[in-house]
Design a protein around this motif. Sequence first.
Motif, PDB file in Angstrom:
ATOM      1  N   LEU A 234       0.476  -1.372  -0.113  1.00 49.69           N
ATOM      2  CA  LEU A 234      -0.043   0.056  -0.230  1.00 49.69           C
ATOM      3  C   LEU A 234       0.849   1.031  -0.155  1.00 49.69           C
ATOM      4  CD1 LEU A 234      -2.904  -1.293   2.553  1.00 49.69           C
ATOM      5  CD2 LEU A 234      -2.525  -0.713  -0.024  1.00 49.69           C
ATOM      6  N   GLU A 235       2.233   1.075   0.830  1.00 51.43           N
ATOM      7  CA  GLU A 235       2.700   2.733   0.999  1.00 51.43           C
ATOM      8  C   GLU A 235       3.068   2.639  -0.408  1.00 51.43           C
ATOM      9  OE1 GLU A 235       6.233   4.629   1.227  1.00 51.43           O
ATOM     10  OE2 GLU A 235       6.798   2.381   0.880  1.00 51.43           O
ATOM     11  N   LYS A 236       4.161   1.804  -1.235  1.00 48.58           N
ATOM     12  CA  LYS A 236       4.357   1.673  -2.014  1.00 48.58           C
ATOM     13  C   LYS A 236       3.744   2.739  -3.203  1.00 48.58           C
ATOM     14  CE  LYS A 236       7.081  -0.301  -6.227  1.00 48.58           C
ATOM     15  NZ  LYS A 236       7.662  -2.577  -6.466  1.00 48.58           N
ATOM     16  N   ILE A 237       2.476   2.076  -3.745  1.00 50.01           N
ATOM     17  CA  ILE A 237       1.635   2.228  -4.593  1.00 50.01           C
ATOM     18  C   ILE A 237       1.299   3.983  -4.029  1.00 50.01           C
ATOM     19  CG2 ILE A 237      -0.470   2.084  -5.275  1.00 50.01           C
ATOM     20  CD1 ILE A 237      -0.336  -0.576  -5.449  1.00 50.01           C
ATOM     21  N   ILE A 238       0.414   4.141  -2.898  1.00 48.08           N
ATOM     22  CA  ILE A 238       0.902   5.486  -2.134  1.00 48.08           C
ATOM     23  C   ILE A 238       1.031   5.935  -3.088  1.00 48.08           C
ATOM     24  CG2 ILE A 238      -0.265   6.850  -0.725  1.00 48.08           C
ATOM     25  CD1 ILE A 238      -1.274   4.377   1.042  1.00 48.08           C
ATOM     26  N   ARG A 239       2.774   6.450  -2.714  1.00 46.82           N
ATOM     27  CA  ARG A 239       3.875   6.536  -2.505  1.00 46.82           C
ATOM     28  C   ARG A 239       4.044   7.089  -3.924  1.00 46.82           C
ATOM     29  NH1 ARG A 239       8.981   5.056  -2.291  1.00 46.82           N
ATOM     30  NH2 ARG A 239       8.458   2.960  -1.218  1.00 46.82           N
ATOM     31  N   GLU A 240       4.192   6.236  -4.777  1.00 48.66           N
ATOM     32  CA  GLU A 240       4.012   6.093  -6.117  1.00 48.66           C
ATOM     33  C   GLU A 240       2.826   7.223  -6.970  1.00 48.66           C
ATOM     34  OE1 GLU A 240       3.788   3.124 -10.962  1.00 48.66           O
ATOM     35  OE2 GLU A 240       4.107   2.167  -8.767  1.00 48.66           O
ATOM     36  N   PHE A 241       1.629   6.546  -7.142  1.00 49.42           N
ATOM     37  CA  PHE A 241       0.498   7.621  -7.512  1.00 49.42           C
ATOM     38  C   PHE A 241       0.444   9.229  -6.667  1.00 49.42           C
ATOM     39  CE2 PHE A 241       0.672   3.462  -9.175  1.00 49.42           C
ATOM     40  CZ  PHE A 241       0.237   4.269 -10.477  1.00 49.42           C
ATOM     41  N   LEU A 242       0.953   9.781  -5.749  1.00 58.69           N
ATOM     42  CA  LEU A 242       0.693  10.747  -4.858  1.00 58.69           C
ATOM     43  C   LEU A 242       2.458  11.229  -4.190  1.00 58.69           C
ATOM     44  CD1 LEU A 242      -2.192  10.258  -2.804  1.00 58.69           C
ATOM     45  CD2 LEU A 242      -2.085  11.719  -4.324  1.00 58.69           C
ATOM     46  N   PRO A 243       2.693  11.366  -4.874  1.00 62.36           N
ATOM     47  CA  PRO A 243       4.047  11.599  -4.770  1.00 62.36           C
ATOM     48  C   PRO A 243       4.629  12.851  -3.902  1.00 62.36           C
ATOM     49  CG  PRO A 243       3.810  12.116  -7.225  1.00 62.36           C
ATOM     50  CD  PRO A 243       3.113  11.227  -6.263  1.00 62.36           C
ATOM     51  N   GLU A 244       3.565  13.981  -4.203  1.00 61.21           N
ATOM     52  CA  GLU A 244       3.387  15.327  -3.644  1.00 61.21           C
ATOM     53  C   GLU A 244       2.955  15.221  -2.251  1.00 61.21           C
ATOM     54  OE1 GLU A 244      -0.612  14.910  -6.202  1.00 61.21           O
ATOM     55  OE2 GLU A 244       1.382  13.796  -6.207  1.00 61.21           O
ATOM     56  N   ALA A 245       2.569  14.487  -1.876  1.00 62.98           N
ATOM     57  CA  ALA A 245       1.491  14.416  -0.224  1.00 62.98           C
ATOM     58  C   ALA A 245       3.443  14.261   0.650  1.00 62.98           C
ATOM     59  CB  ALA A 245       0.551  13.062  -0.368  1.00 62.98           C
ATOM     60  N   ASN A 246       2.703  14.475   1.061  1.00 65.93           N
ATOM     61  CA  ASN A 246       4.211  14.243   2.831  1.00 65.93           C
ATOM     62  C   ASN A 246       2.820  13.229   3.567  1.00 65.93           C
ATOM     63  OD1 ASN A 246       5.334  16.647   2.290  1.00 65.93           O
ATOM     64  ND2 ASN A 246       3.767  17.546   2.882  1.00 65.93           N
ATOM     65  N   ALA A 247       3.840  12.421   4.400  1.00 64.10           N
ATOM     66  CA  ALA A 247       3.972  11.040   4.735  1.00 64.10           C
ATOM     67  C   ALA A 247       3.686  11.324   6.077  1.00 64.10           C
ATOM     68  CB  ALA A 247       3.868   9.649   4.403  1.00 64.10           C
ATOM     69  N   LYS A 248       2.989  10.619   7.226  1.00 66.35           N
ATOM     70  CA  LYS A 248       3.598  10.650   9.018  1.00 66.35           C
ATOM     71  C   LYS A 248       2.401  10.184   9.559  1.00 66.35           C
ATOM     72  CE  LYS A 248       0.874  14.576  10.353  1.00 66.35           C
ATOM     73  NZ  LYS A 248       1.032  16.502  11.088  1.00 66.35           N
ATOM     74  N   ILE A 249       3.368   9.664  10.878  1.00 71.79           N
ATOM     75  CA  ILE A 249       2.287   8.923  11.668  1.00 71.79           C
ATOM     76  C   ILE A 249       1.128   9.308  11.991  1.00 71.79           C
ATOM     77  CG2 ILE A 249       2.543   7.432  13.351  1.00 71.79           C
ATOM     78  CD1 ILE A 249       3.343   5.957  11.352  1.00 71.79           C
TER      79      ILE A 249
END
Length: 130
Positions: free
Chosen positions: A23-38
């Motif tokens: 899930l993380e890989k796909i999200i990162r691939e298709f939302l590269p501009e998004a900021n991820a955090k816990i």
Amino acid sequence: MTSEINTYHNTQSTDDRLICEKLEKIIREFLPEANAKIWHRHPVWFLDENPIVGYSKQKPGIRLMFWSGVSFDEDKLNVLGKKFKDASIFYQDVNQIDKKALQRWLKKAQEIQWDYKNIVKRKGKLIRLR
């Protein structure tokens, strides 16, 4: 991937970790501009400080949640929030993840957003941004 998200993945069972990593890989691939955090103890991606998508371990499996998912009109996002506009799907196996469906949902997540960032300011009232 942030080290916090990596730590989250490493606390999961082997099967759940594989789901989270995919899930993380796909999200990162298709939302590269998004900021991820816990956030609230699980991985969440934000656009302009607005939560878009995240996942968490729950009894039925790994829950993939879209904060504005009710507005996507997607049958497979069938776990609906009671108070807000969120919709989710549960995964028990990595092979259940449909990459094309997830890509479509991520595209909708960019286009359809409710303003969770300012929900406290608006005393619980949600307004549609896009």
